[in-house]
Scaffold this motif. Structure first.
Motif, PDB file in Angstrom:
ATOM      1  N   THR A 123       0.822  -1.210   0.000  1.00  0.00           N
ATOM      2  CA  THR A 123       0.000   0.000   0.000  1.00  0.00           C
ATOM      3  C   THR A 123       0.856   1.261   0.000  1.00  0.00           C
ATOM      4  O   THR A 123       0.341   2.352  -0.096  1.00  0.00           O
TER       5      THR A 123
ATOM      6  N   ARG B  19       6.710   3.633   3.835  1.00  0.00           N
ATOM      7  CA  ARG B  19       7.872   4.418   3.462  1.00  0.00           C
ATOM      8  C   ARG B  19       8.537   4.990   4.691  1.00  0.00           C
ATOM      9  O   ARG B  19       7.870   5.466   5.587  1.00  0.00           O
TER      10      ARG B  19
ATOM     11  N   ALA C 254     -16.690   4.894   2.989  1.00  0.00           N
ATOM     12  CA  ALA C 254     -16.023   5.402   1.797  1.00  0.00           C
ATOM     13  C   ALA C 254     -16.285   4.465   0.627  1.00  0.00           C
ATOM     14  O   ALA C 254     -16.577   4.904  -0.480  1.00  0.00           O
ATOM     15  N   HIS C 255     -16.218   3.162   0.887  1.00  0.00           N
ATOM     16  CA  HIS C 255     -16.515   2.201  -0.163  1.00  0.00           C
ATOM     17  C   HIS C 255     -17.921   2.423  -0.711  1.00  0.00           C
ATOM     18  O   HIS C 255     -18.135   2.432  -1.907  1.00  0.00           O
TER      19      HIS C 255
ATOM     20  N   LEU D 256     -19.779   5.158  -0.529  1.00  0.00           N
ATOM     21  CA  LEU D 256     -19.868   6.442  -1.214  1.00  0.00           C
ATOM     22  C   LEU D 256     -19.331   6.365  -2.633  1.00  0.00           C
ATOM     23  O   LEU D 256     -19.852   6.980  -3.544  1.00  0.00           O
ATOM     24  N   ARG D 257     -18.239   5.607  -2.770  1.00  0.00           N
ATOM     25  CA  ARG D 257     -17.618   5.536  -4.080  1.00  0.00           C
ATOM     26  C   ARG D 257     -18.300   4.526  -4.975  1.00  0.00           C
ATOM     27  O   ARG D 257     -17.857   4.309  -6.093  1.00  0.00           O
TER      28      ARG D 257
ATOM     29  N   ARG E 128      -0.111   5.557   9.076  1.00  0.00           N
ATOM     30  CA  ARG E 128      -0.116   7.002   8.813  1.00  0.00           C
ATOM     31  C   ARG E 128      -0.404   7.784  10.075  1.00  0.00           C
ATOM     32  O   ARG E 128       0.236   8.802  10.356  1.00  0.00           O
TER      33      ARG E 128
ATOM     34  N   ARG F 229       1.980  10.623  11.874  1.00  0.00           N
ATOM     35  CA  ARG F 229       1.587  12.009  12.112  1.00  0.00           C
ATOM     36  C   ARG F 229       1.600  12.355  13.586  1.00  0.00           C
ATOM     37  O   ARG F 229       2.001  13.448  13.963  1.00  0.00           O
TER      38      ARG F 229
ATOM     39  N   TYR G 155     -19.728  13.467  -3.013  1.00  0.00           N
ATOM     40  CA  TYR G 155     -19.303  14.172  -1.799  1.00  0.00           C
ATOM     41  C   TYR G 155     -17.786  14.316  -1.785  1.00  0.00           C
ATOM     42  O   TYR G 155     -17.060  13.326  -1.872  1.00  0.00           O
TER      43      TYR G 155
ATOM     44  N   GLU H 272      -8.676  12.659   2.341  1.00  0.00           N
ATOM     45  CA  GLU H 272      -8.141  11.303   2.470  1.00  0.00           C
ATOM     46  C   GLU H 272      -9.223  10.281   2.774  1.00  0.00           C
ATOM     47  O   GLU H 272      -9.072   9.102   2.484  1.00  0.00           O
TER      48      GLU H 272
ATOM     49  N   LEU I 252     -11.779   9.605   1.314  1.00  0.00           N
ATOM     50  CA  LEU I 252     -12.312   8.910   0.142  1.00  0.00           C
ATOM     51  C   LEU I 252     -11.389   7.859  -0.459  1.00  0.00           C
ATOM     52  O   LEU I 252     -11.833   7.002  -1.190  1.00  0.00           O
TER      53      LEU I 252
ATOM     54  N   LEU J 146      -9.231   4.971  -1.836  1.00  0.00           N
ATOM     55  CA  LEU J 146      -9.314   3.525  -1.718  1.00  0.00           C
ATOM     56  C   LEU J 146      -8.239   2.794  -2.497  1.00  0.00           C
ATOM     57  O   LEU J 146      -7.988   1.625  -2.253  1.00  0.00           O
TER      58      LEU J 146
ATOM     59  N   LYS K 120      -4.413   2.502  -4.985  1.00  0.00           N
ATOM     60  CA  LYS K 120      -2.985   2.684  -4.761  1.00  0.00           C
ATOM     61  C   LYS K 120      -2.346   3.775  -5.591  1.00  0.00           C
ATOM     62  O   LYS K 120      -1.195   4.105  -5.384  1.00  0.00           O
TER      63      LYS K 120
ATOM     64  N   GLU L  64      -7.585   6.147  -8.645  1.00  0.00           N
ATOM     65  CA  GLU L  64      -8.476   6.822  -7.722  1.00  0.00           C
ATOM     66  C   GLU L  64      -9.475   7.674  -8.496  1.00  0.00           C
ATOM     67  O   GLU L  64     -10.667   7.643  -8.229  1.00  0.00           O
ATOM     68  N   VAL L  65      -8.965   8.426  -9.476  1.00  0.00           N
ATOM     69  CA  VAL L  65      -9.837   9.309 -10.247  1.00  0.00           C
ATOM     70  C   VAL L  65     -10.795   8.481 -11.095  1.00  0.00           C
ATOM     71  O   VAL L  65     -11.960   8.817 -11.249  1.00  0.00           O
TER      72      VAL L  65
ATOM     73  N   PHE M 198     -11.974   5.515 -10.474  1.00  0.00           N
ATOM     74  CA  PHE M 198     -12.610   4.455  -9.698  1.00  0.00           C
ATOM     75  C   PHE M 198     -14.082   4.248 -10.042  1.00  0.00           C
ATOM     76  O   PHE M 198     -14.564   3.132 -10.137  1.00  0.00           O
ATOM     77  N   GLY M 199     -14.793   5.358 -10.257  1.00  0.00           N
ATOM     78  CA  GLY M 199     -16.226   5.254 -10.519  1.00  0.00           C
ATOM     79  C   GLY M 199     -16.546   4.855 -11.951  1.00  0.00           C
ATOM     80  O   GLY M 199     -17.692   4.772 -12.329  1.00  0.00           O
TER      81      GLY M 199
ATOM     82  N   HIS N 123       1.097   7.484  -4.956  1.00  0.00           N
ATOM     83  CA  HIS N 123       0.081   7.013  -4.029  1.00  0.00           C
ATOM     84  C   HIS N 123      -0.741   8.214  -3.572  1.00  0.00           C
ATOM     85  O   HIS N 123      -0.180   9.241  -3.235  1.00  0.00           O
TER      86      HIS N 123
ATOM     87  N   PHE O  79      -2.014   9.029  -0.939  1.00  0.00           N
ATOM     88  CA  PHE O  79      -1.677   9.557   0.381  1.00  0.00           C
ATOM     89  C   PHE O  79      -0.339  10.259   0.399  1.00  0.00           C
ATOM     90  O   PHE O  79      -0.010  10.949   1.350  1.00  0.00           O
TER      91      PHE O  79
ATOM     92  N   LYS P 154      -4.122  16.351  -3.015  1.00  0.00           N
ATOM     93  CA  LYS P 154      -5.100  15.400  -2.479  1.00  0.00           C
ATOM     94  C   LYS P 154      -6.510  15.908  -2.693  1.00  0.00           C
ATOM     95  O   LYS P 154      -7.407  15.175  -3.097  1.00  0.00           O
TER      96      LYS P 154
ATOM     97  N   ALA Q  35     -12.152  12.842  -8.727  1.00  0.00           N
ATOM     98  CA  ALA Q  35     -12.832  11.557  -8.616  1.00  0.00           C
ATOM     99  C   ALA Q  35     -14.344  11.745  -8.618  1.00  0.00           C
ATOM    100  O   ALA Q  35     -15.070  11.009  -9.276  1.00  0.00           O
TER     101      ALA Q  35
ATOM    102  N   ASP R 148     -17.288  10.834 -11.696  1.00  0.00           N
ATOM    103  CA  ASP R 148     -18.245   9.798 -11.325  1.00  0.00           C
ATOM    104  C   ASP R 148     -19.622   9.985 -11.946  1.00  0.00           C
ATOM    105  O   ASP R 148     -20.428   9.067 -11.946  1.00  0.00           O
TER     106      ASP R 148
END
Ligand code: ATP
Ligand code: ATP
Ligand code: MG
Ligand code: MG
Lengths: 193, 231, 456
Positions: free
Chosen positions: A175, A179, B145-146, B148-149, B177, B181, C298, C304, C306, C308, C310, C315-316, C318-319, C340, C342, C349, C356, C360
């Motif tokens: 994932t 890092r 999130a899943h 929503l997407r 993460r 942070r 939304y 972050e 949203l 899902l 890598k 990501e963009v 995805f839909g 990535h 993240f 981000k 994204a 959709d």
């Protein structure tokens, strides 16, 4: 030892300890109920689960102490969470962690391939079994039964903790969030070599 | 042999268990319903120990007091079985007492202030522990999130179970993460890990704590050493 | 030696990435200066800040060449956390800069690190809370505060250190206009009193007036066209119907309707419940009432939430949208397509989340502060994308603290205060109603004032 540890490694370790403390507790209850029906040998099948955090943390951080400390914290968290076998669980955590740590120390913290991780799982199994032998009063069981318990526990340690731990950590590595930890550094080294 | 008899007599753990319960009545206002709920699995375990010891025990000396079909149960066996079961109950009640009466954060602070535990470890663990409720939310959020997407929406139980597996890795990734942070935040606040010279929240130890801790240590020592005596 | 921060021929890159983020950068900041760092989103401003407080390269295995000197000493010669006794930082992301649970604990933790005596702590905590007007939040649980509230708390935590150098990463990006103005005012006062060195990162300098003495520009900002007020594209059919939505604890009964092609801006003070309302509409938090349609687009305040996959491209896409490449080009995401999600900059981000949602193909899209942290170029592109979509009939509900953006884009304005939707207004009515603006911590947009001057 603490000097060489980065803060983010310690926090990571304790966060993993929290996550797996919860997992451990769930499995404890699963084990408890199962054991009510087939006896203490029920625990042996799933015993490896309780070593997994030490192997994951060591595999990621690769510094002396990562196995013992993470396993001990996970045990402590399990106690703090509200319902565990007893305060002595912290001690069992320590012993289990030491088992894995001993294997890593024997490679001088240089090798972290699958075999070493499996051995670490076996190390935890053996250490915890010896400890459990005296504590749990296994002395009252027949020798054959005790040997069976040990055998299952070693298998479980090797598979659940060793192989399972590696699978989880590798999934995590993919994932990209690891890092800045030793595990990513070494992957890069291998790629270059 | 004498030590063995001593340690596998059912009375010591029974008295010990009753002692813990008495302590519980006097020192804390525990919700007994909650306590029973938490103890339930341990009762089951105790029962498991009880009957497996009866069936598999090695030491079959002593007078036979029961016969069930082929199985003969001797007095020694019964004593061992009762002893092991009471031991499980005693230890679990004690740790439950500890867990239900101690605030973990205060406990860690106290370890640091009284026992000089390294702040690096103490705060590292405390910060990790404080993420506990956050992790629970995270579990829900990843699912949201899943949804929503437009992913997920599994219907049957098996698919949902596999879905949980798909959540574990993202959850751990989230934990990594968060750890990073939080560590950055601590460092940015000037945390170096050295011993601190003064505390904002001073934890003082009361009488009840002393009794509990003493008892705690006693049990710890007892449970570690009785194995040695056995051999 | 008066240089507090000195970069000499500094180059930096993240491990695994070929591209150097900073290349051969030299500059210095003197004691007592007020410096602003500017540059387009993703050019390395935050990275530079992390190098200035020694979090990097130690914590990320990044590759650094050249020398970074802090107070005349090589930054690597300090132990972790040591330099942070003198250099305080307010990070960009309001969600991830705290380590304790309550505001008081966070402040006390800082003081303990600085070895402040116990009897002095109470006084300093009270002082800083009063100074930043946050006394009511003393015992609040940080994770339960709104984005803007967190950002203010973060500043209080930095100030309580009485640092010599204050590093600020877009500190105004989640503040309502009124709080932003006040923030600049008291920072100004404080800087004069304590002679702090202030280094801030900022895209929108107009909010700061003449606060900064000097600016360091990391990359040539491309000149972006000024935003123009768009033409209204409202159609007659209702597309978002909200009926008596309400949460148990905070949000009061809310009812409104938006039509197809309508762009509504939701505005109000920090902590008034804007994010809560959007979450309730998407059923992310338990609420009563009915929302039509069920599936809404939304973009959350913390993007972050949203993510899902890598990499940014997945990501963009995805839909299952078909204009992914086009969208990524327009929002300047192509250079990071394989990164990535993240591990990109903050503004990036946010744009990933926006892209994204726009690909959709949802009919109604809710956006929570899409403008925060965007440079002028991105803002203008965002404006156009929304405009085009609205003309095709998509309905937007946008939370923003950026009054110029709101002025240019909004057909109608929803105002909130204290968990209550004050009402839905015609955009033009709102900008001239001073009392209404004041009540909701808003300021009239500049474009509007200029126009009025012309007429006068
Ligand atoms: N952890 C990371 N790993 C790898 N690359 C990163 C990481 N963080 C940021 N980057 C990349 O480094 C570049 C600079 O990021 P940085 O956060 O410094 O930008 P920025 O100027 O602060 O942007 P913004 O205004 O959007 O916040 C970006 O292109 C980003 O994709
Ligand atoms: N997770 C949460 N749990 C409990 N209360 C919360 C939570 N998030 C926000 N709140 C509270 O709800 C109120 C509204 O918060 P919300 O985030 O909706 O404000 P907002 O209008 O979006 O503010 P901002 O402009 O600062 O983002 C605040 O008083 C806040 O303290
Ligand atoms: Mg940035
Ligand atoms: Mg908000």
């Amino acid at each position: 030892m603490l000097k060489s540890w980065k803060l983010k490694e310690i926090v990571l370790m304790s966060l993993f300890a929290v996550v797996f403390g919860i997992v451990y507790l769930l499995f404890l209850h699963v084990g408890n109920i199962w054991a009510g029906f087939i006896g203490p040998i029920a625990y042996e099948w799933i015993f490896g689960i309780w070593f997994i955090v030490s192997i994951i943390c060591m595999y990621i951080i690769r510094k002396p102490g990562a196995a013992v400390v993470s396993e001990t914290i996970a045990a402590a968290i399990e106690v703090l969470l509200g319902n565990a076998v007893g305060p002595r669980l912290i001690l069992s955590g320590l012993v289990q962690g030491l088992g894995a740590e001993a294997v890593f120390a024997a490679t001088r913290y240089k090798r972290f391939d699958l075999w070493v991780l499996i051995l670490a799982g076996v190390g935890s199994s053996v250490f915890s079994f010896v400890y459990g032998y005296f504590l749990g009063g296994f002395a009252v069981y027949s020798t054959g039964y005790v040997a069976l318990m040990l055998g299952i526990r070693i298998l479980s340690g090797a598979l659940l903790a060793g192989v399972g731990g590696k699978a989880v950590a590798d999934g995590l590595l993919a994932t990209g969030s690891l890092r800045g930890y030793a595990i990513s550094r070494s992957k890069k080294g291998e790629a270059r070599a | 042999m004498f030590a063995m008899a001593f340690f596998f007599d059912p009375w010591t753990p029974l008295v010990f268990w009753v002692g813990v319960l008495v302590l519980q009545v006097f020192f804390s206002q525990i919700d007994w319903k909650k306590w029973l709920l938490f103890m339930l699995p341990f009762f089951v375990t105790a029962f498991g120990y009880f009957w497996t010891t009866l069936v598999f025990a090695e030491d079959q000396s002593g007078p036979v007091i029961w016969t069930i079909g082929d199985l003969q149960i001797t007095e020694t066996q019964l004593n061992h079985a009762l002893s092991l079961s009471f031991r499980v109950l005693a230890f679990s009640s004690l740790s439950l007492l500890f867990a239900l009466t101690t605030n973990p954060v205060t406990f860690i602070l106290s370890l640091m202030q009284q026992l000089k535990l390294s702040p690096k470890i103490a705060y590292g663990v405390m910060v990790g522990y404080q993420f506990l409720p956050v992790l629970k939310d995270e579990f829900v959020q990843i699912g949201q999130a899943h949804r929503l997407r437009g992913a997920g929406g599994e219907k049957n139980a098996l698919q949902r179970l596999l879905g949980v597996r798909r959540i574990l890795i993202p959850m751990l990734a989230g934990a990594v993460r968060k750890a990073e942070r939080a560590a950055f935040a601590m460092e940015a606040r000037g945390f170096t890990g050295e011993q601190r010279s003064s505390y904002f929240q001073v934890i003082s130890i009361g009488k009840v704590d002393v009794v509990l801790i003493a008892l705690f240590l006693f049990v710890l020592v007892l449970s570690c050493t009785n194995g040695l005596w056995l051999s | 030696m008066h240089d507090v921060i000195q970069f000499e021929k500094v180059s930096f890159r993240y491990p695994d990435e070929e591209k150097w983020i900073l290349e051969n950068l030299s500059f210095s900041v003197q004691r007592g200066e007020r410096v602003v760092i500017t540059g387009p989103s993703g050019c390395g401003k935050t990275t530079l800040l992390y190098l200035s407080n020694r979090l990097y390269p130690d914590n990320c295995d990044g590759i650094l060449s050249g020398s970074v000197k802090l107070f005349g000493r090589d930054s690597l010669s300090f132990i972790a956390g040591e330099i942070n006794h003198r250099v305080a930082t307010v990070f960009q992301d309001p969600d991830s800069q705290f380590c304790m649970q309550t505001v008081e604990e966070e402040l006390a933790f800082t003081l303990e690190n600085l070895h402040v005596k116990r009897d002095e702590m109470e006084k300093r905590i009270c002082e800083v809370l009063e100074l930043t007007d946050l006394t009511e939040f003393r015992h609040a649980i940080i994770q339960k505060l709104s984005g803007g509230q967190k950002q203010r708390i973060a500043t209080a935590c930095a100030l309580i250190m009485e640092p010599e150098v204050l590093l600020l990463d877009e500190p105004l990006s989640h503040l309502d206009p009124y709080n932003a103005k006040k923030y600049v005012e008291w920072l100004d006062e404080l800087q004069q009193k304590r002679a702090m060195t202030i280094v801030a990162i900022e895209h929108r300098l107009d909010l700061w007036g003449d606060f900064f003495e000097r600016s360091i520009s990391l990359n040539k900002n491309e000149v972006a066209p000024n935003l123009e007020k768009r033409r209204c594209s409202i159609k007659d059919d209702a597309s978002l119907v909200v009926n008596k939505v309400q949460t148990k604890s905070f949000l009061q009964e809310t009812t409104f309707v938006l039509n197809q092609g309508e762009i509504a801006v939701l505005a109000g003070p920090n902590g008034s419940g804007k994010s809560t309302l959007l979450k309730a509409l998407c059923q992310l938090i338990p609420s009563n009432g009915a929302v039509q349609p069920k599936l809404l687009g939304y973009v959350p305040q913390s993007p972050e939430f949203l993510f899902l996959t890598k990499n940014v491209r997945d990501e963009v896409g995805f839909g299952g949208g078909n204009n992914v490449e086009d969208m990524m080009t327009r929002l300047q995401l192509l250079p990071i397509a394989d990164s990535h999600p993240f591990a990109v900059s903050h503004g990036q981000k946010r744009r990933v989340a926006i892209a994204a949602m726009l690909t959709d193909g949802r009919q109604v899209i809710l956006m929570d502060e899409p403008t925060s942290g965007q440079d002028a170029q991105a803002l203008s592109e965002l404006f156009q994308l929304i405009d085009e979509r609205a003309c095709e009939g998509t309905t937007f509900l946008i939370v923003t603290h950026d009054m110029e953006f709101a002025y240019c884009i909004a057909d109608s304005i929803l105002l909130m205060n204290d968990g209550l939707l004050t009402g839905k207004f015609e955009a033009n009515e709102v900008w001239v109603d001073e009392q209404l603006l004041l009540d909701h911590h808003l300021l009239p947009p500049k474009g509007m004032m200029l126009r009025e001057e012309c007429f006068a």
